[in-house]
Design an enzyme around this catalytic site. Sequence first.
Site, mmCIF file in Angstrom:
data_model
loop_
_atom_site.group_PDB
_atom_site.id
_atom_site.type_symbol
_atom_site.label_atom_id
_atom_site.label_comp_id
_atom_site.label_asym_id
_atom_site.label_seq_id
_atom_site.Cartn_x
_atom_site.Cartn_y
_atom_site.Cartn_z
ATOM 1 N N CYS A 141 -3.996 9.926 -3.130
ATOM 2 C CA CYS A 141 -2.860 9.285 -2.479
ATOM 3 C C CYS A 141 -1.930 8.619 -3.488
ATOM 4 O O CYS A 141 -0.710 8.624 -3.316
ATOM 5 C CB CYS A 141 -3.357 8.271 -1.453
ATOM 6 S SG CYS A 141 -4.214 9.037 -0.059
ATOM 7 N N CYS A 196 -6.488 5.816 -2.990
ATOM 8 C CA CYS A 196 -7.375 6.588 -3.857
ATOM 9 C C CYS A 196 -6.523 7.377 -4.858
ATOM 10 O O CYS A 196 -5.290 7.301 -4.863
ATOM 11 C CB CYS A 196 -8.229 7.532 -3.023
ATOM 12 S SG CYS A 196 -7.275 8.856 -2.236
ATOM 13 N N HIS A 213 -5.523 11.672 4.619
ATOM 14 C CA HIS A 213 -5.644 10.222 4.524
ATOM 15 C C HIS A 213 -4.408 9.578 5.151
ATOM 16 O O HIS A 213 -3.363 10.221 5.298
ATOM 17 C CB HIS A 213 -5.772 9.791 3.064
ATOM 18 C CG HIS A 213 -7.092 10.120 2.453
ATOM 19 N ND1 HIS A 213 -7.528 9.578 1.258
ATOM 20 C CD2 HIS A 213 -8.092 10.948 2.867
ATOM 21 C CE1 HIS A 213 -8.721 10.048 0.959
ATOM 22 N NE2 HIS A 213 -9.086 10.890 1.924
ATOM 23 N N GLU A 251 -2.210 7.470 4.047
ATOM 24 C CA GLU A 251 -1.009 7.498 3.221
ATOM 25 C C GLU A 251 -0.358 8.875 3.235
ATOM 26 O O GLU A 251 0.873 8.989 3.333
ATOM 27 C CB GLU A 251 -1.339 7.127 1.764
ATOM 28 C CG GLU A 251 -1.953 5.756 1.600
ATOM 29 C CD GLU A 251 -3.467 5.808 1.515
ATOM 30 O OE1 GLU A 251 -4.033 5.161 0.615
ATOM 31 O OE2 GLU A 251 -4.079 6.503 2.349
#
Length: 246
Positions: free
Chosen positions: A175, A172, A142, A144
């Site tokens: 993360c 999420c 992701h 992040e």
Amino acid sequence: MQISPGLYRHYKGNEYFVYRIATHSETEEALVVYRCLYGDYSWWVRPLAMFTESVERDGLAMPRFAFVAPMSVDEAERRARGESAQMPASDDDRHWMREAMALAERAGDNDEVPVGALVVRDGVVVGRGYNRPIGACDPTAHAEMMALRDAARQLGNYRLADCTLYVTLEPCTMCTGAIVHSRISRLVYGTVEPKAGVVESQARLLDAPYFNHSISLTPGVEREACQQQLQAFFKRRRAEKKALKR
């Protein structure tokens, strides 16, 4: 060192709210009235010298307590109740969020969900990332996560104290956990993720009392622009799928 009311961060990472400077009625000693924003939230009074000391870390002298930002009594009370502190957005925040949106655009160009992130410390970008789970064949890639990994490599430290993470979409669960473990000081995000966001949408994980690190929040920076970027991507994908069925 001049002490003003507000939020302070200890060199080890813990945060404190300084209410005011007082004077002892008999000795006229300068005192700091403060409360810890972790563990024991009761009020404390200590000599001013405690807040003005320096310590040596990695061979460098640094303040034991560093001023972070002004903070009201109401905000400190929110923190004492276990609620994450929210800081207002600045022009710098809007600038960096637009930079994160440019990274998100790169993800979209690769048919990845357009989410971008960057890590900033002292006005300098130290980590960049954008969604790459498909291209990297990595479910953890992701935006992040990529930005945090990049920052850790560049700084040579897995602890990212005094850093701000900018991301175009509410993080999420995965993360958010990584953000806490990295010791990011502040999280700034664009639009909410109604289905899987865990900062304000489906849960408020950063307010969980079992975490040993608190993070300042600034949500909703360039919210509409970040939302439109995502909507345009999914609109295009739907149109492409519809065209393939013809």
